[in-house]
Motif scaffolding. Structure first.
Motif, PDB file in Angstrom:
ATOM      1  N   SER A 165      -1.839   1.999  -4.966  1.00 44.33           N
ATOM      2  CA  SER A 165      -1.339   3.324  -4.597  1.00 44.33           C
ATOM      3  C   SER A 165      -2.362   4.401  -4.917  1.00 44.33           C
ATOM      4  O   SER A 165      -3.255   4.220  -5.747  1.00 44.33           O
ATOM      5  CB  SER A 165      -0.019   3.626  -5.320  1.00 44.33           C
ATOM      6  N   ALA A 222      -2.729   1.906  -9.827  1.00 46.51           N
ATOM      7  CA  ALA A 222      -2.365   3.278  -9.489  1.00 46.51           C
ATOM      8  C   ALA A 222      -3.576   4.206  -9.522  1.00 46.51           C
ATOM      9  O   ALA A 222      -4.595   3.910 -10.142  1.00 46.51           O
ATOM     10  CB  ALA A 222      -1.306   3.785 -10.464  1.00 46.51           C
ATOM     11  N   TRP A 275       0.861  -1.187   0.000  1.00 40.81           N
ATOM     12  CA  TRP A 275       0.000   0.000   0.000  1.00 40.81           C
ATOM     13  C   TRP A 275       0.894   1.233   0.000  1.00 40.81           C
ATOM     14  O   TRP A 275       1.758   1.385   0.862  1.00 40.81           O
ATOM     15  CB  TRP A 275      -0.880   0.000   1.247  1.00 40.81           C
ATOM     16  N   ASN A 276       0.671   2.125  -0.947  1.00 38.82           N
ATOM     17  CA  ASN A 276       1.532   3.292  -1.069  1.00 38.82           C
ATOM     18  C   ASN A 276       0.715   4.565  -1.259  1.00 38.82           C
ATOM     19  O   ASN A 276      -0.144   4.636  -2.145  1.00 38.82           O
ATOM     20  CB  ASN A 276       2.478   3.134  -2.267  1.00 38.82           C
ATOM     21  N   GLU A 277       1.001   5.543  -0.408  1.00 34.89           N
ATOM     22  CA  GLU A 277       0.392   6.855  -0.551  1.00 34.89           C
ATOM     23  C   GLU A 277       1.467   7.840  -1.008  1.00 34.89           C
ATOM     24  O   GLU A 277       2.585   7.835  -0.482  1.00 34.89           O
ATOM     25  CB  GLU A 277      -0.204   7.319   0.778  1.00 34.89           C
ATOM     26  N   TYR A 278       1.142   8.678  -1.987  1.00 37.24           N
ATOM     27  CA  TYR A 278       2.101   9.639  -2.528  1.00 37.24           C
ATOM     28  C   TYR A 278       1.522  11.054  -2.460  1.00 37.24           C
ATOM     29  O   TYR A 278       0.300  11.233  -2.523  1.00 37.24           O
ATOM     30  CB  TYR A 278       2.425   9.299  -3.981  1.00 37.24           C
ATOM     31  N   ARG A 301       5.123   3.832   2.285  1.00 38.78           N
ATOM     32  CA  ARG A 301       4.615   2.486   2.053  1.00 38.78           C
ATOM     33  C   ARG A 301       3.931   2.036   3.333  1.00 38.78           C
ATOM     34  O   ARG A 301       4.578   1.747   4.335  1.00 38.78           O
ATOM     35  CB  ARG A 301       5.751   1.539   1.678  1.00 38.78           C
ATOM     36  N   THR A 343       6.519   4.355  -8.460  1.00 38.00           N
ATOM     37  CA  THR A 343       6.152   3.120  -9.153  1.00 38.00           C
ATOM     38  C   THR A 343       7.294   2.643 -10.044  1.00 38.00           C
ATOM     39  O   THR A 343       7.620   1.448 -10.071  1.00 38.00           O
ATOM     40  CB  THR A 343       4.880   3.350  -9.994  1.00 38.00           C
ATOM     41  N   GLU A 402       3.960   9.566  -7.479  1.00 37.77           N
ATOM     42  CA  GLU A 402       3.443   8.206  -7.618  1.00 37.77           C
ATOM     43  C   GLU A 402       4.099   7.506  -8.807  1.00 37.77           C
ATOM     44  O   GLU A 402       4.499   6.342  -8.706  1.00 37.77           O
ATOM     45  CB  GLU A 402       1.926   8.236  -7.803  1.00 37.77           C
ATOM     46  N   PRO A 412       6.678   9.772  -0.345  1.00 36.37           N
ATOM     47  CA  PRO A 412       5.961   8.505  -0.454  1.00 36.37           C
ATOM     48  C   PRO A 412       6.072   7.684   0.824  1.00 36.37           C
ATOM     49  O   PRO A 412       7.141   7.610   1.436  1.00 36.37           O
ATOM     50  CB  PRO A 412       6.653   7.800  -1.624  1.00 36.37           C
TER      51      PRO A 412
END
Length: 607
Positions: free
Chosen positions: A565, A526, A343-346, A604, A356, A352, A602
């Motif tokens: 993400s 994404a 799980w990724n927030e940018y 994770r 990626t 992003e 970013p």
């Protein structure tokens, strides 16, 4: 022997070899040779395997005659895959076609006797005629407007609506560019008149005219029904009312039909496709055998559980259409454990894309082939950031869902030049080197351009042809055979005819819709923010349900690695006003925070 192992003990009969390696449910599909049969097949459960073995088993046991079987699917790629599998099972001769290809073939054959005169010309792209009709009405004619108007006309035609009957059914639909329904009706009428004046038909007309001929000419109908006695329909959840009517005309009241589908993968409602035919099949055919395939051989338990949770979390809304949401199939993973989803927030779209690309480089360095990695997003407009980031990182990529491969100008030029060279080639020529020399004049080089856009797309197309030549040469060497330029020309001829595009060596960038039917070792989902997933114009409960199914399709494309993400802002430095998609709450495992920490870099949340 595993359930998916194609090997069979030596000395067994052909029919036993065909059944070897099938799991109990797949075997039930393969041995139920008389219709009606309804196969409810979840993602990755081996539905193509089951139905191709069913056809091959029917032929091996003498129940089917190959030439009397018609297997229908929705894309040329899927038809090619089915055809190749049947050939490997000793079942050559079966007609495997899309609905349109099968109808066009019949229409071309029967038109002279049923109607008379030459068949009208086929309009492959509506844009030119719609542009002319719109200009005559002084309407906007930019590319986006024309595309939306074409989609609306296609919806009307597959829903079997004429310009006269269109307004009543279209009331309440969102019209392209906010036009009045009557305006779209007049444009639809003008488009039809232009086709008639110029003796042209479009792809929807091919189905409509075939239905008309079969329903109005008993001799033609009898001939077709004698030719085709057994029918298999793949991706049945995607049939339109018009395709269903054509299938009914082909069957003529007979019951020998096997349909295969998954209502949870219905993602083309906007084109007129509906899962209603799949869901109502047992009611329309009370004697139908219903078989469920739920053993997932594609994805790891971690991916499968994520997909199951997404569907299980759906709750009906007050405005949900009764019966539109089917009880989902609960998939059962058959593969060993794999990594948990990441799980990724940018902070923004640019971050992003860069993040990626960095993750993709890690995977490639770890041995995952670039061709086994995909980045999926909701709209095609999201691709540009990922194109730039991958180019900057020196990672090859291909765009899916754009113009058909063999229709691209550079590919047409390349095929012509390769054919010409094949006729003049001498035995002493090195075909692999010759291919590179020929394509270099069209823009190919051994090093990929770092730019994006048209230059990069052109290079990717030519690189795919080079890779095809390399692969054919390697396979010939493995068989201790010689590979020649005429061999390549013949293979290209076959592929052009069947629209069987070669696999490109690079990361796939694709919309969620165009990823349907495909799979990769690693999938990056994404842009999972509100307004994108679900898309902002999805307002009704049914539309939100379709967006949930679309995300489900995206998740189930992954075999092992799944990365999700989202971003807080569209542009660097922008106000962080975006929220993660509402669908993500149901996907997080208990030990993962409901919201990832919001920081300027970013983060994770879990890996």
């Amino acid at each position: 022997m595993s359930a998916q192992d194609p090997a069979a003990p030596t000395g067994t009969s052909l029919d036993e070899q065909i059944l070897a390696g099938l799991d109990p449910e797949q075997r039930e599909v393969a041995t139920t040779l008389r219709g009606p049969v309804c196969v409810l097949a979840g993602a990755g459960t081996g539905k193509t395997r089951a139905i191709t073995h069913r056809i091959a088993y029917g032929i091996a046991t003498g129940v089917y005659t190959p030439q009397k079987v018609l297997a229908l699917t929705f894309t040329a790629r899927a038809a090619n895959e089915m055809r190749n599998r049947l050939r490997s099972l000793g079942a050559a001769g079966v007609q495997t076609r899309t609905f349109h290809a099968a109808a066009l073939r019949q229409l071309q054959y029967f038109w002279p006797q049923a109607v008379g005169g030459p068949l009208p010309g086929l309009v492959e792209h509506k844009a030119r005629l719609i542009t002319e009709a719109a200009q005559n009405m002084r309407l906007s004619t930019d590319r986006a407007a024309v595309r939306d108007l074409a989609a609306e006309i296609e919806w009307a035609k597959v829903s079997m609506l004429t310009p006269d009957t269109y307004p009543a059914r279209a009331a309440g639909r969102d019209m392209p560019l906010g036009y009045e329904v009557r305006t779209v009706q007049r444009l639809y009428q003008s488009y039809e008149e232009l086709k008639t004046d110029r003796h042209l038909i479009d792809f929807e007309d091919v189905l409509l005219l075939t239905v008309a001929v079969l329903e109005e000419d008993e001799r033609v109908a009898a001939t077709v029904r004698e030719q085709y006695r057994h029918f298999v329909v793949d991706e049945y959840q995607d049939v339109s009312p018009l395709q269903q009517r054509l299938l009914d005309a082909w069957l003529g009241g007979r019951q020998d039909v096997c349909v295969v589908g998954d209502a949870s993968q219905t993602i083309y409602s906007f084109t007129g496709a509906t899962s209603r035919h799949l869901l109502e099949f047992p009611r329309r055919h009370p004697q139908a055998r219903v078989i469920k395939l739920v053993r997932d051989y594609r994805s790891t338990p971690q991916v499968v559980e994520t997909a199951n949770r997404l569907l299980a979390a759906r709750r009906p809304g007050a405005g949900s259409t009764p019966g539109a949401w089917a009880t989902p199939l609960h998939l059962e993973a058959q593969r060993p454990d794999g990594p948990r989803p990441s799980w990724n927030e940018y902070p923004d779209d640019e971050a992003e894309a860069a993040g990626t690309a960095a993750r993709i480089k890690d995977l490639v360095d770890d041995g995952v082939p670039a061709a086994e990695i995909a980045v999926l997003f909701r709209t095609n407009g999201q691709s540009q950031a990922f194109e730039s980031a991958l180019a900057e990182a020196g990672i090859g990529f291909q765009l899916r869902g754009t113009e058909r491969f063999f229709n691209r100008p550079e590919v047409k030029q390349a095929v012509v030049q390769l054919r010409t060279a094949a006729r003049a080639a001498e035995a002493s020529d090195d075909p692999v080197r010759l291919v590179r020399d020929i394509l270099s004049s069209l823009g190919y080089s051994d090093r990929a351009p770092r730019s994006t856009g048209a230059v990069r797309e052109r290079w990717e197309s030519l690189a795919a042809l080079v890779s095809l030549a390399d692969r054919m040469a390697a396979e010939a060497t493995a068989r201790d055979e010689e590979f020649t330029l005429p061999d390549l020309a013949a293979e290209l001829e076959r592929r052009v005819t069947q629209q069987d595009a070669p696999v490109m060596d690079g990361v796939t960038l694709a919309s969620l819709h165009s990823a349907k039917g495909l799979e990769w070792d690693a999938v990056f989902l994404a842009g999972l923010s509100e307004g994108l997933v679900p898309i902002g114009f999805a307002e009704t409960d049914d539309e939100i349900d379709e967006e949930r199914r679309l995300l489900y399709v995206g998740i189930t494309r992954a075999r092992e690695h799944l990365v999700l993400s989202w971003t807080l802002s569209r542009t660097p430095g922008g106000r962080p006003s975006r929220r993660p998609s509402r669908f993500l709450d149901a996907l997080r495992e208990p030990d993962i925070p409901r919201r990832a920490p919001r920081r300027s870099r970013p983060v994770r949340a879990h890996s």
